[in-house]
Scaffold this motif. Structure first.
Motif, short mmCIF file in Angstrom:
data_model
loop_
_atom_site.label_atom_id
_atom_site.label_comp_id
_atom_site.label_asym_id
_atom_site.label_seq_id
_atom_site.Cartn_x
_atom_site.Cartn_y
_atom_site.Cartn_z
N HIS A 10 0.83 -1.21 0.00
CA HIS A 10 0.00 0.00 0.00
C HIS A 10 0.87 1.26 0.00
O HIS A 10 0.47 2.29 -0.55
CB HIS A 10 -0.96 0.02 1.20
CG HIS A 10 -2.31 -0.51 0.91
ND1 HIS A 10 -2.81 -1.64 1.51
CD2 HIS A 10 -3.29 -0.08 0.09
CE1 HIS A 10 -4.02 -1.88 1.07
NE2 HIS A 10 -4.35 -0.95 0.20
N TRP A 17 -8.66 5.28 -5.82
CA TRP A 17 -9.60 4.66 -6.75
C TRP A 17 -8.88 4.05 -7.96
O TRP A 17 -9.45 3.93 -9.03
CB TRP A 17 -10.68 5.64 -7.21
CG TRP A 17 -11.49 6.19 -6.08
CD1 TRP A 17 -11.43 7.46 -5.58
CD2 TRP A 17 -12.45 5.51 -5.28
NE1 TRP A 17 -12.29 7.61 -4.53
CE2 TRP A 17 -12.94 6.42 -4.32
CE3 TRP A 17 -12.95 4.21 -5.27
CZ2 TRP A 17 -13.91 6.08 -3.37
CZ3 TRP A 17 -13.91 3.88 -4.33
CH2 TRP A 17 -14.38 4.81 -3.41
N PRO A 19 -6.89 0.62 -8.64
CA PRO A 19 -6.44 -0.67 -8.12
C PRO A 19 -5.05 -1.05 -8.63
O PRO A 19 -4.68 -0.75 -9.76
CB PRO A 19 -7.48 -1.65 -8.66
CG PRO A 19 -8.67 -0.82 -8.98
CD PRO A 19 -8.12 0.51 -9.41
N HIS A 20 -4.31 -1.74 -7.76
CA HIS A 20 -2.98 -2.28 -8.09
C HIS A 20 -2.99 -3.77 -7.79
O HIS A 20 -3.37 -4.18 -6.69
CB HIS A 20 -1.91 -1.58 -7.25
CG HIS A 20 -1.66 -0.17 -7.66
ND1 HIS A 20 -2.56 0.85 -7.42
CD2 HIS A 20 -0.62 0.39 -8.30
CE1 HIS A 20 -2.07 1.98 -7.90
NE2 HIS A 20 -0.90 1.72 -8.43
N ARG A 21 -2.54 -4.57 -8.75
CA ARG A 21 -2.54 -6.03 -8.59
C ARG A 21 -1.29 -6.47 -7.84
O ARG A 21 -0.19 -6.04 -8.14
CB ARG A 21 -2.59 -6.68 -9.97
CG ARG A 21 -2.78 -8.18 -9.93
CD ARG A 21 -2.92 -8.78 -11.32
NE ARG A 21 -4.15 -8.32 -11.94
CZ ARG A 21 -4.24 -7.93 -13.22
NH1 ARG A 21 -3.19 -7.91 -14.00
NH2 ARG A 21 -5.40 -7.55 -13.70
N ILE A 31 -6.07 -7.51 -5.45
CA ILE A 31 -5.70 -6.14 -5.74
C ILE A 31 -5.81 -5.28 -4.49
O ILE A 31 -6.56 -5.59 -3.57
CB ILE A 31 -6.55 -5.54 -6.90
CG1 ILE A 31 -8.04 -5.66 -6.63
CG2 ILE A 31 -6.20 -6.18 -8.21
CD1 ILE A 31 -8.92 -5.12 -7.73
N ALA A 33 -6.25 -1.19 -3.12
CA ALA A 33 -6.74 0.13 -3.51
C ALA A 33 -6.77 1.04 -2.29
O ALA A 33 -6.91 0.57 -1.16
CB ALA A 33 -8.13 0.03 -4.13
N GLU A 49 -17.47 -9.83 -5.75
CA GLU A 49 -16.28 -9.08 -5.32
C GLU A 49 -16.15 -9.20 -3.81
O GLU A 49 -17.13 -9.04 -3.09
CB GLU A 49 -16.41 -7.59 -5.64
CG GLU A 49 -16.20 -7.21 -7.07
CD GLU A 49 -16.23 -5.70 -7.21
OE1 GLU A 49 -15.20 -5.13 -7.56
OE2 GLU A 49 -17.30 -5.10 -6.96
N LEU A 97 -8.88 -6.37 -2.40
CA LEU A 97 -10.03 -6.92 -3.13
C LEU A 97 -9.64 -8.22 -3.79
O LEU A 97 -8.49 -8.41 -4.20
CB LEU A 97 -10.52 -5.94 -4.20
CG LEU A 97 -11.09 -4.64 -3.68
CD1 LEU A 97 -10.03 -3.57 -3.66
CD2 LEU A 97 -12.26 -4.22 -4.53
N HIS A 105 -13.72 -2.67 -13.74
CA HIS A 105 -13.62 -1.80 -12.57
C HIS A 105 -14.98 -1.24 -12.15
O HIS A 105 -15.33 -1.29 -10.96
CB HIS A 105 -12.64 -0.66 -12.88
CG HIS A 105 -12.26 0.18 -11.72
ND1 HIS A 105 -12.22 1.55 -11.80
CD2 HIS A 105 -11.90 -0.13 -10.46
CE1 HIS A 105 -11.85 2.04 -10.65
NE2 HIS A 105 -11.63 1.05 -9.81
N TYR A 118 -4.70 -2.41 -14.28
CA TYR A 118 -4.25 -2.44 -12.90
C TYR A 118 -2.76 -2.75 -12.88
O TYR A 118 -2.36 -3.87 -13.19
CB TYR A 118 -4.98 -3.49 -12.09
CG TYR A 118 -6.50 -3.38 -12.05
CD1 TYR A 118 -7.17 -2.23 -12.48
CD2 TYR A 118 -7.26 -4.42 -11.57
CE1 TYR A 118 -8.54 -2.15 -12.41
CE2 TYR A 118 -8.64 -4.34 -11.50
CZ TYR A 118 -9.27 -3.21 -11.92
OH TYR A 118 -10.64 -3.12 -11.85
#
Length: 121
Positions: A10, A17, A19-21, A31, A33, A49, A97, A105, A118
Motif C-alpha cells: 500500500h 480509486w 487498483p494495483h494487482r 488487488i 486500492a 467481489e 479486493l 472496474h 491495474y
C-alpha cells in the motif's frame, strides 16, 4: 512463492480509486486500492467481489441500505448487486479486493473514475 506484506505494498502508491494487482490465484486477482469519498454506482453481472478493509472504515452502499465494514472486516458483494463503496469525513481507506481477472472496474458503467489497467506492484 514469497510472503507479500500488504502494508508495504500500500505504501508504494498514492493514487486513490486506482487498483494495483499484487497476486493472481487461478483466474482470480488480488488487488489493493486506496479510496476516499464517493465512487460510482455500478454492478458486475457475472462476478462477485470481496472487499477486505486493511485500514479505516468502508461504507458499502446498496440501494436499500449501507453496510459499515471496519478495519479487519470484509464484505462480499454478490454478482448483479448494485453497490457504491465510499468513505466519510475525508478518511482514506485501504482495501484488499479479490475478484475474477476479467472483472471490469465499474461494471457496465463508464465514468471518469473507471480504470482499465491495474499495474502490478
Amino acid at each position: 512463492m514469497k510472503a507479500i506484506n500488504i502494508k508495504d505494498k500500500h505504501a508504494l502508491f498514492s493514487k486513490q480509486w486506482h487498483p494495483h494487482r499484487i497476486a493472481t490465484v487461478d483466474n482470480m486477482q488480488v488487488i489493493l486500492a486506496k479510496i476516499q469519498g464517493e465512487f460510482v454506482w455500478h454492478s458486475h453481472d457475472n462476478e462477485d467481489e470481496l472487499f477486505q478493509v486493511i485500514k479505516g472504515t468502508l461504507y458499502m452502499q446498496f440501494r436499500d441500505r449501507t453496510e459499515i465494514v471496519k478495519e479487519g472486516e470484509m464484505i462480499v458483494v454478490p454478482k448483479g448487486v448494485e453497490h457504491n463503496p465510499s468513505t466519510k469525513n475525508g478518511e482514506e481507506v485501504h482495501l484488499l479486493l479479490f475478484e475474477k481477472l476479467d472483472t471490469a472496474h465499474t461494471g457496465n458503467v463508464q465514468d471518469e473514475m473507471t480504470q482499465t489497467e491495474y499495474p502490478w506492484i
